[in-house]
Write a protein that holds these residues in place. Structure first.
Motif, mmCIF file in Angstrom:
data_model
loop_
_atom_site.group_PDB
_atom_site.id
_atom_site.type_symbol
_atom_site.label_atom_id
_atom_site.label_comp_id
_atom_site.label_asym_id
_atom_site.label_seq_id
_atom_site.Cartn_x
_atom_site.Cartn_y
_atom_site.Cartn_z
ATOM 1 N N ARG A 126 0.819 -1.207 0.000
ATOM 2 C CA ARG A 126 0.000 0.000 0.000
ATOM 3 C C ARG A 126 0.857 1.263 0.000
ATOM 4 N NH1 ARG A 126 -4.080 -3.058 -1.471
ATOM 5 N NH2 ARG A 126 -4.413 -4.770 -0.005
ATOM 6 N N GLN A 127 0.327 2.303 -0.599
ATOM 7 C CA GLN A 127 0.942 3.617 -0.567
ATOM 8 C C GLN A 127 -0.163 4.654 -0.435
ATOM 9 O OE1 GLN A 127 3.987 3.858 -3.413
ATOM 10 N NE2 GLN A 127 5.018 5.555 -2.394
ATOM 11 N N ALA A 128 0.043 5.643 0.421
ATOM 12 C CA ALA A 128 -1.011 6.602 0.739
ATOM 13 C C ALA A 128 -1.468 7.375 -0.492
ATOM 14 C CB ALA A 128 -0.531 7.565 1.818
ATOM 15 N N GLU A 129 -2.770 7.621 -0.562
ATOM 16 C CA GLU A 129 -3.338 8.407 -1.658
ATOM 17 C C GLU A 129 -3.092 9.897 -1.465
ATOM 18 O OE1 GLU A 129 -7.491 6.679 -2.753
ATOM 19 O OE2 GLU A 129 -7.104 6.110 -0.670
ATOM 20 N N GLU A 130 -2.979 10.329 -0.215
ATOM 21 C CA GLU A 130 -2.807 11.757 0.079
ATOM 22 C C GLU A 130 -1.647 11.939 1.048
ATOM 23 O OE1 GLU A 130 -5.158 15.255 2.569
ATOM 24 O OE2 GLU A 130 -6.334 13.695 1.582
ATOM 25 N N VAL A 131 -0.762 12.884 0.728
ATOM 26 C CA VAL A 131 0.361 13.226 1.610
ATOM 27 C C VAL A 131 0.009 14.514 2.341
ATOM 28 C CG1 VAL A 131 2.814 13.775 1.760
ATOM 29 C CG2 VAL A 131 2.008 12.113 0.070
ATOM 30 N N ARG A 132 -0.156 14.429 3.641
ATOM 31 C CA ARG A 132 -0.474 15.614 4.434
ATOM 32 C C ARG A 132 0.825 16.267 4.918
ATOM 33 N NH1 ARG A 132 -6.086 14.168 7.706
ATOM 34 N NH2 ARG A 132 -7.359 14.115 5.799
ATOM 35 N N GLY A 133 0.788 17.564 5.118
ATOM 36 C CA GLY A 133 1.997 18.329 5.399
ATOM 37 C C GLY A 133 2.701 17.922 6.684
ATOM 38 N N LEU A 134 4.036 18.110 6.691
ATOM 39 C CA LEU A 134 4.837 17.869 7.880
ATOM 40 C C LEU A 134 4.439 18.864 8.966
ATOM 41 C CD1 LEU A 134 7.309 16.553 9.329
ATOM 42 C CD2 LEU A 134 8.701 18.340 8.270
ATOM 43 N N GLU A 135 4.254 18.371 10.188
ATOM 44 C CA GLU A 135 3.845 19.222 11.305
ATOM 45 C C GLU A 135 4.967 19.286 12.335
ATOM 46 O OE1 GLU A 135 0.005 19.729 14.339
ATOM 47 O OE2 GLU A 135 0.066 18.094 12.885
ATOM 48 N N HIS A 136 5.345 20.512 12.723
ATOM 49 C CA HIS A 136 6.339 20.729 13.772
ATOM 50 C C HIS A 136 5.607 21.052 15.071
ATOM 51 C CE1 HIS A 136 10.173 20.832 11.486
ATOM 52 N NE2 HIS A 136 9.370 21.125 10.473
ATOM 53 N N LEU A 137 5.953 20.350 16.146
ATOM 54 C CA LEU A 137 5.284 20.557 17.430
ATOM 55 C C LEU A 137 6.318 20.798 18.528
ATOM 56 C CD1 LEU A 137 3.783 17.814 15.927
ATOM 57 C CD2 LEU A 137 2.044 18.582 17.523
ATOM 58 N N SER A 138 6.142 21.895 19.259
ATOM 59 C CA SER A 138 7.006 22.203 20.397
ATOM 60 C C SER A 138 6.383 21.588 21.647
ATOM 61 C CB SER A 138 7.151 23.718 20.565
ATOM 62 O OG SER A 138 7.827 24.269 19.460
ATOM 63 N N MET A 139 7.005 20.528 22.138
ATOM 64 C CA MET A 139 6.467 19.790 23.281
ATOM 65 C C MET A 139 7.090 20.365 24.551
ATOM 66 S SD MET A 139 4.665 17.964 21.315
ATOM 67 C CE MET A 139 3.891 16.714 22.345
ATOM 68 N N ASP A 140 6.444 21.419 25.099
ATOM 69 C CA ASP A 140 7.052 22.216 26.159
ATOM 70 C C ASP A 140 6.562 21.875 27.564
ATOM 71 O OD1 ASP A 140 4.507 23.154 25.611
ATOM 72 O OD2 ASP A 140 5.160 25.129 24.933
ATOM 73 N N VAL A 141 5.825 20.758 27.690
ATOM 74 C CA VAL A 141 5.289 20.353 28.990
ATOM 75 C C VAL A 141 5.543 18.859 29.194
ATOM 76 C CG1 VAL A 141 3.193 20.138 30.397
ATOM 77 C CG2 VAL A 141 3.487 22.127 28.903
ATOM 78 N N ALA A 142 5.980 18.486 30.403
ATOM 79 C CA ALA A 142 6.159 17.074 30.759
ATOM 80 C C ALA A 142 4.887 16.552 31.421
ATOM 81 C CB ALA A 142 7.338 16.904 31.704
ATOM 82 N N VAL A 143 4.578 15.269 31.209
ATOM 83 C CA VAL A 143 3.393 14.629 31.783
ATOM 84 C C VAL A 143 3.841 13.614 32.829
ATOM 85 C CG1 VAL A 143 1.314 13.281 31.303
ATOM 86 C CG2 VAL A 143 2.152 14.919 29.599
ATOM 87 N N ASN A 144 3.252 13.695 34.002
ATOM 88 C CA ASN A 144 3.554 12.758 35.090
ATOM 89 C C ASN A 144 2.864 11.424 34.808
ATOM 90 O OD1 ASN A 144 3.416 11.270 37.609
ATOM 91 N ND2 ASN A 144 3.962 13.156 38.682
ATOM 92 N N PHE A 145 3.650 10.377 34.599
ATOM 93 C CA PHE A 145 3.101 9.076 34.220
ATOM 94 C C PHE A 145 2.121 8.543 35.259
ATOM 95 C CE2 PHE A 145 3.380 4.403 34.447
ATOM 96 C CZ PHE A 145 2.966 4.067 33.174
ATOM 97 N N SER A 146 2.424 8.706 36.532
ATOM 98 C CA SER A 146 1.592 8.122 37.590
ATOM 99 C C SER A 146 0.216 8.774 37.685
ATOM 100 C CB SER A 146 2.306 8.222 38.939
ATOM 101 O OG SER A 146 2.491 9.575 39.304
ATOM 102 N N LYS A 147 0.061 9.979 37.115
ATOM 103 C CA LYS A 147 -1.219 10.682 37.177
ATOM 104 C C LYS A 147 -1.926 10.752 35.827
ATOM 105 C CE LYS A 147 0.356 13.746 40.922
ATOM 106 N NZ LYS A 147 0.531 15.166 41.334
#
Length: 270
Positions: A126-147
């Motif tokens: 298979r090969q995708a019919e549509e190529v969606r744009g590259l997305e840049h994301l600034s991940m500026d927050v950490a998530v506490n796994f236990s919560k």
């Protein structure tokens, strides 16, 4: 640089060929997918209409195992990457990263529709019919796994190997806080504006200094939209029905703080 893509393949999947067994169903579909370098990998698509979630998993060309879990009920999207470590440079066998973002409507087909997908020819690449744009994301927050279970119950399983490396974005945190999620699970990470000496990891010469890491991944093939066909009944009335899917490819680059460059050895100048 991504090479030219082959022409879109004919429709390969049907929807609602048979009713789902019972009020909810779990289903798995395996498809063969062509990667940008020409290699072929197998991608697993799992759907649980009872939990209202879907999961896609494939092995990237560099050997990393990439997983995307979409939790429709909580409007949460979870990316996990298991990256092969560089043992000769003091890393463990693999390194795990988790990126959690808001799931928007119409990004991927619903879990009920995913559970009904069937394949004509399992050997077809298979090969995708549509190529969606590259997305840049600034991940500026950490998530506490236990919560994090309050945000999505799937984080506990998907991100178990990445307990100290779960990241999200401040703009997504604001959305979840408005929905009543406990804010104590989030911690804002250092930024370049707070620490002027903070460099991109690829520019940082010292392996034990903090820096801003970048990691890129791509979901090479996923059902992003439903297709509808039209028909006429005996009286000539026109109606539409679900008759297939449209496939998409989308790339993401995540930027996030790490306490030492040793945790980001893939992000180096070439």
């Amino acid at each position: 640089m991504r090479g030219p893509r082959l022409p879109a393949l004919p429709a390969l999947l049907w929807l609602a060929l048979a009713p789902l067994p019972g009020p909810a169903a779990r289903a798995e579909l395996r498809v063969r997918v062509r990667l940008p370098g020409g290699q072929v990998t197998e991608e697993s698509l799992q759907a649980d209409s009872g939990a209202d979630c879907v999961s896609l998993e494939l092995r990237a060309a560099d050997g990393a195992l990439v997983t995307l879990t979409a939790d429709f009920r909580q409007e949460v999207k979870i990316f996990r990457a298991l990256i092969l470590g560089e043992l000769e440079r003091g890393q463990s066998q693999f390194q795990a990263l988790c990126f959690v973002t808001r799931l928007h409507r119409n990004e991927i087909i619903p879990s009920e529709s995913m559970a009904k997908l069937r394949q004509k020819n399992p050997r077809t690449v298979r090969q995708a019919e549509e190529v969606r744009g590259l997305e840049h994301l600034s991940m500026d927050v950490a998530v506490n796994f236990s919560k994090a279970a309050q945000l999505s119950s799937h984080i506990h399983n998907v991100c178990a190997e990445a307990r100290e490396a779960i990241y999200t974005r401040e703009e997504d945190v604001k959305f979840w806080l408005e929905k009543g999620v406990d804010g104590s699970m989030f911690e804002v990470l250092p930024r370049g504006s707070d620490l002027p000496e903070l460099q991109r990891c690829r520019l940082c010469a010292e392996r034990w200094r903090p820096c801003v890491c970048s990691y890129s991944l791509s979901i090479e093939w996923y059902p992003c939209m439903l297709k509808y066909c039209k028909s006429r009944d005996a009286a000539g009335r026109l109606s539409s029905y679900k008759c297939g899917i449209r496939s998409c490819q989308k790339g993401y680059t995540f930027h996030f703080y790490v306490p030492q460059k040793q945790l980001c050895l893939w992000d180096e100048e070439t």
